[in-house]
Design an enzyme around this catalytic site. Structure first.
Site, PDB file in Angstrom:
ATOM      1  N   GLU A 136       0.859  -1.191   0.000  1.00 62.34           N
ATOM      2  CA  GLU A 136       0.000   0.000   0.000  1.00 62.34           C
ATOM      3  C   GLU A 136       0.891   1.235   0.000  1.00 62.34           C
ATOM      4  O   GLU A 136       1.808   1.332   0.809  1.00 62.34           O
ATOM      5  CB  GLU A 136      -0.910  -0.046   1.235  1.00 62.34           C
ATOM      6  CG  GLU A 136      -1.634   1.242   1.557  1.00 62.34           C
ATOM      7  CD  GLU A 136      -2.526   1.762   0.425  1.00 62.34           C
ATOM      8  OE1 GLU A 136      -3.386   1.017  -0.048  1.00 62.34           O
ATOM      9  OE2 GLU A 136      -2.336   2.935   0.013  1.00 62.34           O
TER      10      GLU A 136
ATOM     11  N   LYS B 168     -19.797  10.289   4.975  1.00 61.49           N
ATOM     12  CA  LYS B 168     -20.973  10.016   5.812  1.00 61.49           C
ATOM     13  C   LYS B 168     -20.880  10.725   7.149  1.00 61.49           C
ATOM     14  O   LYS B 168     -21.883  11.095   7.746  1.00 61.49           O
ATOM     15  CB  LYS B 168     -21.150   8.511   6.027  1.00 61.49           C
ATOM     16  CG  LYS B 168     -22.111   7.896   5.044  1.00 61.49           C
ATOM     17  CD  LYS B 168     -21.523   7.450   3.745  1.00 61.49           C
ATOM     18  CE  LYS B 168     -21.644   8.302   2.570  1.00 61.49           C
ATOM     19  NZ  LYS B 168     -21.070   7.776   1.342  1.00 61.49           N
TER      20      LYS B 168
ATOM     21  N   GLY C  78     -24.551  12.602  -9.696  1.00 62.61           N
ATOM     22  CA  GLY C  78     -24.573  11.176  -9.364  1.00 62.61           C
ATOM     23  C   GLY C  78     -24.578  11.006  -7.853  1.00 62.61           C
ATOM     24  O   GLY C  78     -24.970  11.922  -7.106  1.00 62.61           O
TER      25      GLY C  78
ATOM     26  N   ILE D 209     -22.086  10.796  -5.603  1.00 60.66           N
ATOM     27  CA  ILE D 209     -21.224  11.706  -4.844  1.00 60.66           C
ATOM     28  C   ILE D 209     -21.784  13.124  -4.903  1.00 60.66           C
ATOM     29  O   ILE D 209     -21.891  13.815  -3.889  1.00 60.66           O
ATOM     30  CB  ILE D 209     -19.769  11.677  -5.379  1.00 60.66           C
ATOM     31  CG1 ILE D 209     -19.156  10.285  -5.156  1.00 60.66           C
ATOM     32  CG2 ILE D 209     -18.913  12.751  -4.718  1.00 60.66           C
ATOM     33  CD1 ILE D 209     -17.703  10.151  -5.565  1.00 60.66           C
TER      34      ILE D 209
ATOM     35  N   ARG E  55     -15.381   8.322 -11.262  1.00 61.79           N
ATOM     36  CA  ARG E  55     -14.033   7.973 -10.805  1.00 61.79           C
ATOM     37  C   ARG E  55     -13.356   7.119 -11.866  1.00 61.79           C
ATOM     38  O   ARG E  55     -13.995   6.281 -12.498  1.00 61.79           O
ATOM     39  CB  ARG E  55     -14.100   7.203  -9.478  1.00 61.79           C
ATOM     40  CG  ARG E  55     -14.753   8.019  -8.357  1.00 61.79           C
ATOM     41  CD  ARG E  55     -14.736   7.252  -7.038  1.00 61.79           C
ATOM     42  NE  ARG E  55     -13.399   6.935  -6.585  1.00 61.79           N
ATOM     43  CZ  ARG E  55     -12.628   7.754  -5.845  1.00 61.79           C
ATOM     44  NH1 ARG E  55     -13.081   8.926  -5.464  1.00 61.79           N
ATOM     45  NH2 ARG E  55     -11.419   7.389  -5.489  1.00 61.79           N
TER      46      ARG E  55
ATOM     47  N   HIS F 105     -44.171  -2.670  14.634  1.00 59.81           N
ATOM     48  CA  HIS F 105     -44.971  -1.430  14.594  1.00 59.81           C
ATOM     49  C   HIS F 105     -44.731  -0.630  15.858  1.00 59.81           C
ATOM     50  O   HIS F 105     -44.749  -1.202  16.939  1.00 59.81           O
ATOM     51  CB  HIS F 105     -46.448  -1.765  14.474  1.00 59.81           C
ATOM     52  CG  HIS F 105     -47.308  -0.539  14.534  1.00 59.81           C
ATOM     53  ND1 HIS F 105     -47.444   0.333  13.473  1.00 59.81           N
ATOM     54  CD2 HIS F 105     -48.054  -0.021  15.551  1.00 59.81           C
ATOM     55  CE1 HIS F 105     -48.246   1.327  13.835  1.00 59.81           C
ATOM     56  NE2 HIS F 105     -48.626   1.134  15.091  1.00 59.81           N
TER      57      HIS F 105
HETATM   58  P1  NAI Z   1     -21.425   8.860 -11.063  1.00 58.76           P
HETATM   59  O1  NAI Z   1     -20.968   8.210 -12.296  1.00 58.76           O
HETATM   60  O2  NAI Z   1     -22.367   8.184 -10.165  1.00 58.76           O
HETATM   61  O3  NAI Z   1     -22.098  10.268 -11.441  1.00 58.76           O
HETATM   62  C1  NAI Z   1     -21.416  11.243 -12.189  1.00 58.76           C
HETATM   63  C2  NAI Z   1     -22.446  12.180 -12.785  1.00 58.76           C
HETATM   64  O4  NAI Z   1     -21.750  13.235 -13.404  1.00 58.76           O
HETATM   65  C3  NAI Z   1     -23.297  11.516 -13.842  1.00 58.76           C
HETATM   66  O5  NAI Z   1     -24.655  11.805 -13.579  1.00 58.76           O
HETATM   67  C4  NAI Z   1     -22.800  12.167 -15.141  1.00 58.76           C
HETATM   68  O6  NAI Z   1     -23.821  12.302 -16.089  1.00 58.76           O
HETATM   69  C5  NAI Z   1     -22.358  13.519 -14.645  1.00 58.76           C
HETATM   70  N1  NAI Z   1     -21.344  14.159 -15.481  1.00 58.76           N
HETATM   71  C6  NAI Z   1     -20.255  13.589 -16.051  1.00 58.76           C
HETATM   72  N2  NAI Z   1     -19.523  14.510 -16.706  1.00 58.76           N
HETATM   73  C7  NAI Z   1     -20.181  15.701 -16.565  1.00 58.76           C
HETATM   74  C8  NAI Z   1     -19.929  17.021 -16.980  1.00 58.76           C
HETATM   75  N3  NAI Z   1     -18.845  17.334 -17.709  1.00 58.76           N
HETATM   76  N4  NAI Z   1     -20.817  18.001 -16.658  1.00 58.76           N
HETATM   77  C9  NAI Z   1     -21.915  17.699 -15.922  1.00 58.76           C
HETATM   78  N5  NAI Z   1     -22.191  16.457 -15.472  1.00 58.76           N
HETATM   79  C10 NAI Z   1     -21.342  15.473 -15.785  1.00 58.76           C
HETATM   80  O7  NAI Z   1     -20.090   9.304 -10.308  1.00 58.76           O
HETATM   81  P2  NAI Z   1     -19.850   9.898  -8.865  1.00 58.76           P
HETATM   82  O8  NAI Z   1     -21.088  10.465  -8.281  1.00 58.76           O
HETATM   83  O9  NAI Z   1     -18.682  10.792  -9.012  1.00 58.76           O
HETATM   84  O10 NAI Z   1     -19.446   8.627  -8.055  1.00 58.76           O
HETATM   85  C11 NAI Z   1     -18.325   7.837  -8.460  1.00 58.76           C
HETATM   86  C12 NAI Z   1     -18.514   6.415  -8.056  1.00 58.76           C
HETATM   87  O11 NAI Z   1     -18.491   6.306  -6.645  1.00 58.76           O
HETATM   88  C13 NAI Z   1     -19.825   5.883  -8.546  1.00 58.76           C
HETATM   89  O12 NAI Z   1     -19.572   4.757  -9.310  1.00 58.76           O
HETATM   90  C14 NAI Z   1     -20.584   5.525  -7.327  1.00 58.76           C
HETATM   91  O13 NAI Z   1     -21.115   4.246  -7.453  1.00 58.76           O
HETATM   92  C15 NAI Z   1     -19.565   5.512  -6.215  1.00 58.76           C
HETATM   93  N6  NAI Z   1     -20.131   6.098  -5.031  1.00 58.76           N
HETATM   94  C16 NAI Z   1     -21.185   5.550  -4.425  1.00 58.76           C
HETATM   95  C17 NAI Z   1     -21.722   6.137  -3.302  1.00 58.76           C
HETATM   96  C18 NAI Z   1     -22.851   5.531  -2.655  1.00 58.76           C
HETATM   97  O14 NAI Z   1     -23.325   4.532  -3.123  1.00 58.76           O
HETATM   98  N7  NAI Z   1     -23.326   6.111  -1.556  1.00 58.76           N
HETATM   99  C19 NAI Z   1     -21.224   7.363  -2.751  1.00 58.76           C
HETATM  100  C20 NAI Z   1     -20.147   7.858  -3.480  1.00 58.76           C
HETATM  101  C21 NAI Z   1     -19.636   7.237  -4.568  1.00 58.76           C
END
Ligand code: NAI
Length: 473
Positions: free
Chosen positions: A37, A54, A185, A187, A273, A451
């Site tokens: 690591e 969180k 999305g 995040i 990511r 309940h």
């Molecule tokens: P994501 O892929 O979920 O969402 C990224 C969003 O950005 C999409 O809606 C996309 O259309 C939009 N986007 C992309 N390029 C753009 C641009 N130039 N201008 C405007 N919008 C644009 O990625 P996110 O939210 O960054 O998360 C990354 C990964 O981390 C995901 O795969 C997710 O599964 C994971 N994650 C999951 C969490 C959870 O389940 N609680 C929390 C945080 C991350």
């Protein structure tokens, strides 16, 4: 002088959830394991992702609760936000968990080396830099667990003060009065929700026609409406072209193609990511990397080189979720032990988004079920009628269940459970079991929910799906 080669059953590159879970699970089965690591074991999830994010969302929850205290006859005045205290608390939580993971690895006699590792063509792994630079390891099996980093976009160079990704956000000592979140999305929605609850004026700029496009549209709609009610400005189909910082560096103006500019104190870039595979493999390892830089594996996490596996965010076409990495780690170790594991069923993994309202789901959305040719029955129950939701004063939300329609028109196997609302991330477990145990609506509907509890909304929806609801039609 060349380093002596150290031999292990498994050499794991990366100590995040995928890597440390592989090590812990393998070591508990008696395998001799090394983890390399370059930063800290625990990885993105513990240090720069799930856990810190969180903690901040919990701070937002406490502030929200205080804001509604007068509804309960409690007057609280003079509420001040000192985000640096939340940061310190986050650091404490992370540090305690970090010590826990380090202790577990040590307790199971996993060798942890510090540095950046690279797989050589002959299958050995060398440590290129860091405290253990020069070490050479030979594993009967090698596991690639190097994870992912935030994607960035042209025109928005990350400077750690005006323009940040989730990585830099996690070190801010104070919160901005206004922010743009690029990307709606998981995040983006978590940060937008947290910032808004903490008093920041937030604009989400999403390139697609909707936010949370991976979720069932009705569930995403609940979040969208709740966000709008709280004053979050959501602009979809928004294409950002760049930004112009103010001369004193205190603000910047974000430019949106064909749309209005937005002037803010902070821009959070959350557009997905990308995998961390640069320099991971020397030429000739035989591992396939796809055009987007992800490692290609089969369903048992094996790369094209039979001795090399991959786990977690670095793997192509799989959800980037810590708990998915844990599950994949178990598959890898069971394969190595010859225990014929079942592959992870990616269509049915649980998802949890900790925005306000929360989102949690598992299995097919209504649209995906129809696309796959299922004739479906869908039932929904909003949280508005749930007594516990009324008591806690959080009634925005819905449970939606999708089942296969049998030839006689009744609901058969449950295909998907989708929730938005209070504490749904803690309630999805029941839905997860229903989907993965391939329960039918009538089987699951027989089971009793306590309940008053938020989980009754799930129970009610099942009853309705099975033909007759108590409170839902
Ligand atoms: P994501 O892929 O979920 O969402 C990224 C969003 O950005 C999409 O809606 C996309 O259309 C939009 N986007 C992309 N390029 C753009 C641009 N130039 N201008 C405007 N919008 C644009 O990625 P996110 O939210 O960054 O998360 C990354 C990964 O981390 C995901 O795969 C997710 O599964 C994971 N994650 C999951 C969490 C959870 O389940 N609680 C929390 C945080 C991350």
């Amino acid at each position: 002088m060349a380093s002596e080669v150290q031999s292990f059953d498994v050499v794991v590159i990366g100590g995040g959830p995928g890597g440390y879970a592989t090590a812990l699970y393998g070591a508990s089965a008696g395998l001799n394991i090394a983890v390399i690591e370059r930063d800290k074991v625990g990885g993105t999830c513990l240090h720069r992702g799930c856990v810190p994010a969180k903690e901040f969302l919990e701070t937002a929850h406490v502030r929200r609760t205080i804001a509604h205290s007068s509804d309960f006859g409690l007057s609280v005045s003079d509420v001040k936000v000192d985000f640096s205290v939340s940061q310190d608390r986050k650091n404490e939580v992370v540090d305690t968990l970090f010590k826990g993971v380090s202790g577990l690895l040590k307790g199971r006699k996993v060798t942890v080396l510090a540095g950046t590792a690279q797989v050589q063509a002959d299958g050995t792994v060398t440590v290129l830099d860091g405290e253990d630079a020069g070490a050479v390891l030979k594993g009967t099996h090698v596991v690639l667990a190097s994870g992912s980093v935030p994607r960035t976009i042209p025109g928005f160079e990350i400077d750690g003060s005006l323009i940040v990704t989730s990585d830099e956000f996690l070190d801010l000592r104070s919160l901005p009065a206004s922010a743009v979140v690029i990307g709606g999305g998981a995040i983006g929605c978590e940060f937008a929700s947290m910032l808004s609850d903490m008093g920041t004026s937030v604009t989400i700029l999403e390139g697609l026609p909707a936010i949370l496009t991976g979720c069932d549209t009705e569930v995403a709609g609940v979040v969208q409406r709740a966000f709008k009610k709280r004053g979050i400005d959501i602009r979809t189909n928004a294409s950002v072209t760049g930004h112009t910082p103010a001369s004193d560096g205190s603000k910047t103006t974000v430019h949106v193609e064909g749309g209005e500019d937005v002037e803010v104190e902070l821009v959070v870039v959350s557009v997905g990511r990308r995998p961390r595979t640069e320099g991971l493999l020397a030429d000739g390892t035989g591992v396939e990397i796809n055009e987007r830089g992800f490692v290609v594996t089969d369903e048992l996490m094996r790369t094209a080189n039979p001795a090399i596996f991959a786990v977690g965010d670095v793997v192509a076409n799989t959800p980037q979720l810590a708990h998915v990495a844990f599950a994949e780690a178990i598959v890898i170790i069971k394969s190595i032990l010859g225990e014929s594991p079942l592959p992870v069923d990616y269509d049915r993994v649980p998802w949890a988004i900790y925005s306000n309202p929360e989102v949690a789901f598992c299995g097919l959305t209504e649209a995906a079920a129809k696309e796959r040719g299922y004739d479906v029955i869908v039932k929904k129950d909003p949280f508005g009628g749930n007594s516990r939701a009324r008591i806690i004063g959080e009634t925005d939300g819905v449970v939606k269940i999708i089942a296969e329609k049998r030839a006689d028109g009744t609901a058969g196997q449950i295909l998907g459970v989708h929730m938005a609302g209070p504490w749904v991330t803690e309630q999805l477990g029941a839905g997860y079991y229903a989907v993965n145990w391939e329960a039918t609506a009538d089987e699951a509907a027989m089971l009793i929910q306590p309940h008053p509890s938020l989980s009754e909304t799930f129970g009610e929806t099942l009853l309705a799906l099975a033909g007759r609801g108590l409170h839902v039609g």
